[in-house]
Write an enzyme that holds these catalytic residues in place. Structure first.
Site, PDB file in Angstrom:
ATOM      1  N   HIS A  67       1.853   2.028  -3.443  1.00 13.23           N
ATOM      2  CA  HIS A  67       0.755   2.697  -4.163  1.00 13.23           C
ATOM      3  C   HIS A  67       0.683   4.177  -3.765  1.00 13.23           C
ATOM      4  O   HIS A  67       0.496   5.057  -4.614  1.00 13.23           O
ATOM      5  CB  HIS A  67      -0.576   2.013  -3.861  1.00 13.23           C
ATOM      6  CG  HIS A  67      -0.703   0.654  -4.478  1.00 13.23           C
ATOM      7  ND1 HIS A  67      -0.825   0.466  -5.826  1.00 13.23           N
ATOM      8  CD2 HIS A  67      -0.722  -0.580  -3.923  1.00 13.23           C
ATOM      9  CE1 HIS A  67      -0.911  -0.822  -6.090  1.00 13.23           C
ATOM     10  NE2 HIS A  67      -0.845  -1.497  -4.944  1.00 13.23           N
TER      11      HIS A  67
ATOM     12  N   THR B 226       0.831  -1.209   0.000  1.00  7.76           N
ATOM     13  CA  THR B 226       0.000   0.000   0.000  1.00  7.76           C
ATOM     14  C   THR B 226       0.867   1.262   0.000  1.00  7.76           C
ATOM     15  O   THR B 226       0.522   2.261  -0.636  1.00  7.76           O
ATOM     16  CB  THR B 226      -0.941   0.003   1.218  1.00  7.76           C
ATOM     17  OG1 THR B 226      -1.763  -1.153   1.146  1.00  7.76           O
ATOM     18  CG2 THR B 226      -1.809   1.252   1.268  1.00  7.76           C
TER      19      THR B 226
END
Ligand SMILES: [Zn+2]
Ligand SMILES: [Zn+2]
Length: 347
Positions: A44, A41
């Site tokens: 990202h 994450t």
């Protein structure tokens, strides 16, 4: 304090040298961060792709949601924790008051804030946390293993959500850290065989070291139907599936490779809607699709701690790199190559 800050909706981060230390409201503790691991994450968020934009962050914010450290001071209303206690953070900061929280489902809180995204995070020397999201760690547990409780707890939750695993063959799409913990837990709980589909050769090796058979789903000639025909024909396919990669096409692979009336647990977060042939798979094949987001609070954490303390689950073997805050960009880069968990030590 020093902290990794996301200042604008674009690629990259900044290392702030003089970011204000967080205030500690009456029900919070201030934690001196010892270890924060880098998650997919975070990659990202770093590149600021579509899946990162969907979290609703506002700028600037301190990144880092997989962290552990020592309490250095406590607010006036804190009763359970004291300076010196070692804690890991539940990154899903639940409100404690909404319908889901009041009915024992705080993991699905309607007002949830996300540490390191919509709440100041742990790639920093200090983080302020509500006492209610702190998980006390035993004195003999390495603190960097404590930082791995948050991602590993997702694997525990996926296993809890799957139901009975005893005697099951398991197919896992994605051999990252969460997939690897799912492999270990599946065997602990009685799986007969586990197959992992993972393009990264280093991660395939880690899956094999944990007893799984691992295949590169992008290799020419890779044929999941052939694997099913050869080794899983008696049941008509795998008994249980875990989708952990969020890669395009993986849910379709699972739907094809699982037997009738099997269960799939979705852990990965695809950035685009995924089409499903309802007629073929959900109606006729009667596949059960489930999902998880985060951990059950605190069931997943307690099961994880019990598995780690008993020695049946090893998390330390997943740590491949240890870096300082100033090496954060390199840490993000490392995720693409021969790595599993990269630990950042902010202090
Ligand atoms: Zn994470
Ligand atoms: Zn709530």
């Amino acid at each position: 304090m020093r902290a990794i800050i996301k200042t604008k909706p674009a690629a990259g981060v900044e290392l702030a040298g003089n970011f204000p230390e967080p205030d500690i409201p009456a029900d919070h503790v201030l934690v001196k961060v010892a270890a924060t691991s880098i998650c997919g994450t975070d990659a990202h968020l770093y590149t600021w792709d579509k899946s990162a934009q969907g979290f609703g962050a506002t700028f600037p914010f301190v990144m880092g949601h997989e962290c552990a450290g020592s309490v250095v001071s406590v607010g006036a209303n804190v009763t359970r924790l004291h300076a010196g206690d070692r804690v890991a953070a539940e990154s899903h900061i639940f409100c404690g008051a909404c319908y889901m929280c009041r009915t024992g489902n705080a993991h699905n809180c309607y007002e949830m804030k996300l540490l390191g995204i919509t709440w100041p995070g742990g790639f920093a020397e200090y983080v302020a946390l509500p006492e209610r999201v702190c998980f006390p760690l035993p004195a003999n547990l390495p603190i960097e293993v404590g930082a791995l409780f948050e991602p590993s707890g997702n694997a525990v939750h996926a296993i809890q959500r799957a139901g009975n695993i005893d005697g099951c063959s398991v197919l896992v799409t994605g051999g990252g850290p969460i997939g690897l913990v799912i492999v270990q837990l599946a065997y602990c709980l009685g799986a007969t065989s586990v197959v992992v589909l993972e393009p990264n050769p280093f991660r395939r090796k880690l899956a094999e070291a944990r007893g799984a058979r691992a295949f590169d789903p992008l290799a020419p000639g890779f044929d999941i139907d052939g694997i099913v025909r050869k080794d899983y024909a008696r049941h008509g396919g795998f008994d249980l599936g875990f989708e952990v990669s969020a890669a395009p096409g993986t849910l379709e692979t699972l739907l094809r490779a699982l037997r009738r009336e099997a269960t799939i647990v979705c852990v990965g977060l695809p950035s685009e809607p995924v089409p499903i042939d309802i007629t073929a798979y959900i109606a006729k094949k009667m596949i059960v699709l489930k999902g998880i987001f985060g951990r059950r609070i605190w069931d997943s954490w307690e099961m994880l701690l019990a598995m780690v303390e008993s020695g049946r689950l090893d998390l330390s073997g997943m740590i491949t790199h240890r870096l300082g805050l100033e090496e954060f960009d390199r840490g993000i880069e490392l995720l693409k190559g021969p790595s599993a968990k990269v630990i950042i030590s902010p202090n």
